[in-house]
Design a protein around this motif. Structure first.
Motif, short mmCIF file in Angstrom:
data_model
loop_
_atom_site.label_atom_id
_atom_site.label_comp_id
_atom_site.label_asym_id
_atom_site.label_seq_id
_atom_site.Cartn_x
_atom_site.Cartn_y
_atom_site.Cartn_z
N VAL A 293 0.84 -1.20 0.00
CA VAL A 293 0.00 0.00 0.00
C VAL A 293 0.87 1.25 0.00
N GLY A 294 1.98 1.22 0.76
CA GLY A 294 2.91 2.35 0.78
C GLY A 294 3.50 2.59 -0.59
N GLY A 295 3.83 1.51 -1.32
CA GLY A 295 4.37 1.65 -2.67
C GLY A 295 3.39 2.28 -3.63
N ILE A 296 2.11 1.88 -3.51
CA ILE A 296 1.07 2.48 -4.36
C ILE A 296 0.94 3.97 -4.06
N GLY A 297 1.09 4.32 -2.80
CA GLY A 297 1.05 5.73 -2.41
C GLY A 297 2.18 6.51 -3.07
N ILE A 298 3.37 5.91 -3.16
CA ILE A 298 4.50 6.58 -3.82
C ILE A 298 4.19 6.82 -5.30
N THR A 299 3.63 5.82 -5.97
CA THR A 299 3.26 5.98 -7.38
C THR A 299 2.29 7.14 -7.55
N ASN A 300 1.28 7.17 -6.70
CA ASN A 300 0.26 8.21 -6.80
C ASN A 300 0.86 9.61 -6.63
N ILE A 301 1.69 9.77 -5.60
CA ILE A 301 2.27 11.08 -5.33
C ILE A 301 3.24 11.49 -6.44
N MET A 302 4.01 10.54 -6.95
CA MET A 302 4.98 10.88 -8.00
C MET A 302 4.27 11.25 -9.30
N LEU A 303 3.11 10.62 -9.57
CA LEU A 303 2.34 11.01 -10.77
C LEU A 303 1.85 12.44 -10.64
N VAL A 304 1.39 12.81 -9.45
CA VAL A 304 0.95 14.18 -9.20
C VAL A 304 2.12 15.15 -9.37
N THR A 305 3.29 14.74 -8.84
CA THR A 305 4.48 15.59 -8.93
C THR A 305 4.88 15.83 -10.40
N VAL A 306 4.86 14.76 -11.18
CA VAL A 306 5.23 14.89 -12.60
C VAL A 306 4.26 15.82 -13.32
N THR A 307 2.97 15.68 -13.01
CA THR A 307 1.97 16.54 -13.65
C THR A 307 2.19 18.01 -13.27
N GLU A 308 2.47 18.28 -12.01
CA GLU A 308 2.68 19.65 -11.55
C GLU A 308 3.94 20.28 -12.16
N ARG A 309 4.94 19.44 -12.44
CA ARG A 309 6.22 19.97 -12.90
C ARG A 309 6.46 19.70 -14.39
N THR A 310 5.38 19.55 -15.13
CA THR A 310 5.52 19.25 -16.56
C THR A 310 6.25 20.37 -17.30
N ARG A 311 5.91 21.62 -17.01
CA ARG A 311 6.58 22.75 -17.71
C ARG A 311 8.07 22.80 -17.33
N GLU A 312 8.38 22.50 -16.08
CA GLU A 312 9.79 22.47 -15.66
C GLU A 312 10.55 21.41 -16.45
N ILE A 313 9.88 20.26 -16.62
CA ILE A 313 10.50 19.17 -17.39
C ILE A 313 10.73 19.62 -18.83
N GLY A 314 9.73 20.31 -19.40
CA GLY A 314 9.85 20.78 -20.78
C GLY A 314 11.01 21.76 -20.95
N ILE A 315 11.17 22.67 -19.98
CA ILE A 315 12.26 23.66 -20.07
C ILE A 315 13.62 22.97 -19.98
N ARG A 316 13.73 22.00 -19.07
CA ARG A 316 15.02 21.31 -18.90
C ARG A 316 15.35 20.50 -20.15
N LYS A 317 14.36 19.87 -20.75
CA LYS A 317 14.63 19.10 -21.95
C LYS A 317 14.95 20.02 -23.12
N ALA A 318 14.29 21.19 -23.17
CA ALA A 318 14.58 22.16 -24.24
C ALA A 318 16.01 22.70 -24.13
N LEU A 319 16.52 22.74 -22.88
CA LEU A 319 17.90 23.23 -22.67
C LEU A 319 18.93 22.12 -22.86
N GLY A 320 18.47 20.91 -23.19
CA GLY A 320 19.42 19.83 -23.52
C GLY A 320 19.55 18.74 -22.50
N ALA A 321 18.70 18.74 -21.46
CA ALA A 321 18.79 17.67 -20.45
C ALA A 321 18.41 16.33 -21.10
#
Length: 403
Positions: A293-321
């Motif tokens: 159950v704790g592992g499923i909680g980690i998946t859930n929170i990390m999915l939310v984190t990725v969604t919230e930081r999508t623009r940050e991810i886009g900027i980093r990839k645009a800069l060559g990450a």
């Protein structure tokens, strides 16, 4: 250097959402602590049973009533009696038997003055019971064969019973009332301290067999017969002699249709250990669900984190990450969550193991600590891989357009 940066970004990401991170770690913490504690309780229970059985000695045998092999019905099973015990005590017929103690067990409230207490069990038996069960005297003395022959109302009490009824007062010579019958306390047993959580060998009142039969149980049968072989090496011969003698007293001719069972301590210990191991595995399996159950909680929170930081991810990839850096960053976050949660869970589990649970003192299994910690970390990696891979696979243009 890249690894250090990924860890720095992971710590910053967790710090940005402290409450959410703490709640996610709580799931892993509970899972790890549960695994450690429940396995410790199972191991503690097994250890207590083993100590209790070993304390009886390796040359003790227990004869109990009951159909053997399922061939006899309850109506045809002959109960064990005092006459059976007397037959076993015949040195000519059973040269490898040292002593025999028939036993009846009941319960009754004990009172002393204005104090009332109900001990775990009231046992009626012969003096041989004390040697057979390795029960040492701490104060006073055992009752004697003369007390049994004259049905005297005397009793030896366990240390727990003495504590409950007399506190710091010396019980020897004092009179207690047991189920309305007065008994004089002649001795107090030394503490065994090997409670299994279900029975307490220190919480007993032991009195002469005919006295207990006359006052409580009647004279029809006994619950079991304790037998002590002359040595640990003659246990098998003594077991064979018991079988032969009781087949005669019970008028049995077929050894496959016995109406009694003879158990030695080795077989009893093996059976109890097997049962305890199964019990421990079941407890561990239940606790492991908490980790899942704790592992499923980690998946859930990390999915939310990725969604919230999508623009940050886009900027980093645009800069060559590169994709591996994005993947590593989010995997580091999920793993850090599980490592911190597992570490705190180990601390809670170790602290909790210092307290008794339902009368059982937990005994921590070192492998369970390392195993629970390792599995929790692996769960963080496994359940964090999907959100991390999803973040790494985002196209920069799509990520930058995300609102």
């Amino acid at each position: 250097m890249i690894l250090f940066q990924m860890l720095r970004f992971a710590v910053a990401g967790l710090n940005a959402n402290k409450v959410r991170s703490a709640l996610t770690m709580l799931g892993v913490l509970i899972g790890v602590a549960s695994v450690i504690l429940l396995l410790a309780v199972g191991n503690g229970s097994s250890q207590a049973v083993k100590n209790s059985i070993t304390a009886l000695g390796t040359n003790s045998l227990t004869v109990s009533s009951g159909a053997s092999g399922g061939a006899r019905t309850a109506s045809t099973v002959k109960k064990l009696t005092v006459d059976d015990a007397k037959a076993l005590a015949n040195p000519t017929a059973a040269p490898d038997i040292k002593s025999v103690a028939p036993e009846v067990t009941t319960t009754a409230a004990a009172t002393y003055g204005n104090i009332s207490y109900t001990p775990g069990s009231v046992i009626g038996t012969y003096p041989a019971y004390f040697e057979t069960t390795n029960s040492k005297i701490a104060q006073g003395d055992y009752f004697s064969n003369d007390d049994v022959l004259n049905s005297r109302k005397v009793a030896v009490i366990g240390s727990t019973t003495a504590q409950q009824l007399f506190d710091t007062e010396n019980p020897v010579g004092k009179q207690i009332t047991l189920g309305g019958t007065p008994f004089t306390v002649v001795g107090v047993l030394a503490t065994k301290g090997s409670s299994t959580g279900f029975t307490d060998p220190d919480d007993v009142v032991i009195a002469p067999l005919p006295t207990v039969q006359n006052a409580f149980t009647g004279f029809s049968s006994v619950n079991q017969i304790l037998v002590q072989a002359t040595s640990a090496e003659t246990t098998t011969q003594a077991q064979s002699e018991i079988t032969q003698i009781l087949m005669g007293t019970h008028s049995l001719t077929d050894p496959t249709k016995l109406d009694f069972r003879v158990s030695n301590q080795a077989s009893l210990l093996s059976t109890r250990e097997s049962t305890s191991q199964t019990f421990t595995v079941l407890l561990g399996a239940v606790a492991a669900i908490s980790l899942l159950v704790g592992g499923i909680g980690i998946t859930n929170i990390m999915l939310v984190t990725v969604t919230e930081r999508t623009r940050e991810i886009g900027i980093r990839k645009a800069l060559g990450a590169p994709k591996a850096v994005i993947l590593g960053q989010f995997l580091a976050e999920s793993t850090l969550l599980s490592v911190l949660g597992a570490g705190l869970g180990v601390a809670v589990g170790m602290i909790g193991s210092h307290f008794s649970v339902v009368g059982i003192k937990p005994v921590v299994i070192p492998s369970s600590v390392f195993g629970a910690f390792g599995i929790a970390v692996a769960i963080g990696l496994f359940f964090g891989s999907y959100p991390a891979n999803r973040a790494a696979s985002l196209r920069p243009i799509d990520a930058l357009r995300h609102e």
